[in-house]
Scaffold this motif. Structure first.
Motif, short mmCIF file in Angstrom:
data_model
loop_
_atom_site.label_atom_id
_atom_site.label_comp_id
_atom_site.label_asym_id
_atom_site.label_seq_id
_atom_site.Cartn_x
_atom_site.Cartn_y
_atom_site.Cartn_z
N VAL A 260 0.93 -1.11 0.05
CA VAL A 260 -0.12 0.09 -0.01
C VAL A 260 0.89 1.26 0.11
CG1 VAL A 260 -1.54 1.34 1.22
CG2 VAL A 260 -2.11 -1.15 1.14
N ASN B 150 -3.08 0.25 6.21
CA ASN B 150 -2.79 1.58 5.90
C ASN B 150 -1.67 2.35 6.64
OD1 ASN B 150 -4.81 1.31 7.99
ND2 ASN B 150 -5.49 3.63 7.77
N ASP C 148 0.03 5.88 6.04
CA ASP C 148 -0.60 7.10 6.97
C ASP C 148 0.25 7.69 8.05
OD1 ASP C 148 -2.84 6.87 5.16
OD2 ASP C 148 -3.98 6.15 6.65
N THR D 239 -6.09 3.77 12.09
CA THR D 239 -4.93 2.78 11.96
C THR D 239 -5.16 1.93 13.15
OG1 THR D 239 -3.14 4.38 12.96
CG2 THR D 239 -3.27 4.22 10.56
#
Length: 248
Positions: A30, A101, A105, A203
């Motif tokens: 990702v 993520n 992030d 998250t």
């Protein structure tokens, strides 16, 4: 130079480590899709054969594999930092999981503030215990830094500037001498040095609690974190006095 080093450590997790490694690779995919350069490092500390087997395909999947013999998570992490060159470092234990993520992030938060250390919004504990823990953001007006005196609000599975680990290496375990909780001590040191512990919205870290883990052993022995100015009432009194002077 890579943007992020994603580091997984393994010891006796066996087949569970394969699931954790898959979680790391998914997060790296990702992050790369978002344009980040990610290096992946596997560090095995006195691994069992089952744990070593769980990482048998790691190099073929683009990871670097190193094997050490410390029997000490703090020393393993310190040595791992020396083996990478990325601007930021993220650790994952060999029986835990990241949300997909996490890397992208968390890096976004740290890229916006050179002194930021990123933590997940939620720790989801499973295995030996079932509960949720929402981590506090240091910049939240409701956060009282004095909490650091009595509890560890964060842990080492964060994403932080590599220099934070070089400037503040983890202490070695010394349970026989009454000291453990290396994560807590590292948070105290980085907080005092001016790093800012931030929470990354949406998250999650999935953290396995096992009988016989280092954390469980430390609690059973009633050990303490190593001495720090932040554990001293006098430090907080002086801080409060200085703040009142600034306001007055």
């Amino acid at each position: 130079m890579a943007d992020v080093a994603a580091i997984i450590t393994g010891h006796a997790e066996g087949v569970m480590a394969g699931l954790s490694f898959k979680s790391l690779l998914d997060a790296a995919t990702v992050a790369r899709a978002a344009g980040l350069d990610v290096e992946v490092l596997v560090v095995l500390d006195n691994p069992t054969e089952a744990t070593r087997a769980a990482f048998a395909a790691a190099e073929r999947l683009g990871a670097t594999v190193a094997e050490v013999s410390y029997a000490d998570q703090g020393k393993v992490r310190n040595s791992a930092v020396e083996l990478v060159s990325a601007d930021h470092v993220a650790f994952l234990d060999g029986d835990d999981l990241w949300s997909d993520n996490w890397l992208v992030d968390a890096h976004r938060v740290c890229a916006a503030d050179a002194d930021a250390i990123a933590h997940p919004e939620l720790n989801w504990f499973f295995g030996g215990q079932q509960n949720l823990y929402f981590l506090p953001d240091q910049t939240d007006p409701a956060f009282d830094p004095a909490l650091l005196r009595i509890a560890n609000p964060w842990d080492a599975l964060c994403l932080a500037p590599r220099r934070a680990y070089l400037e503040h290496p983890f202490s070695g375990r010394a349970v026989a001498d009454g000291y453990a909780y290396e994560d807590w001590h590292w948070n105290l040191e980085t907080f005092q040095a001016g790093y800012v512990h931030r929470v990354v919205p949406e998250t999650i870290h999935f953290k396995r609690r096992r009988e016989g883990s280092q954390y469980v052993q430390a609690r059973a022995r009633s050990v303490l974190t190593r001495p720090s100015d932040l554990l001293d009432y006098a430090w907080w009194a002086e801080r409060d006095h200085a703040m009142q002077g600034e306001l007055g």
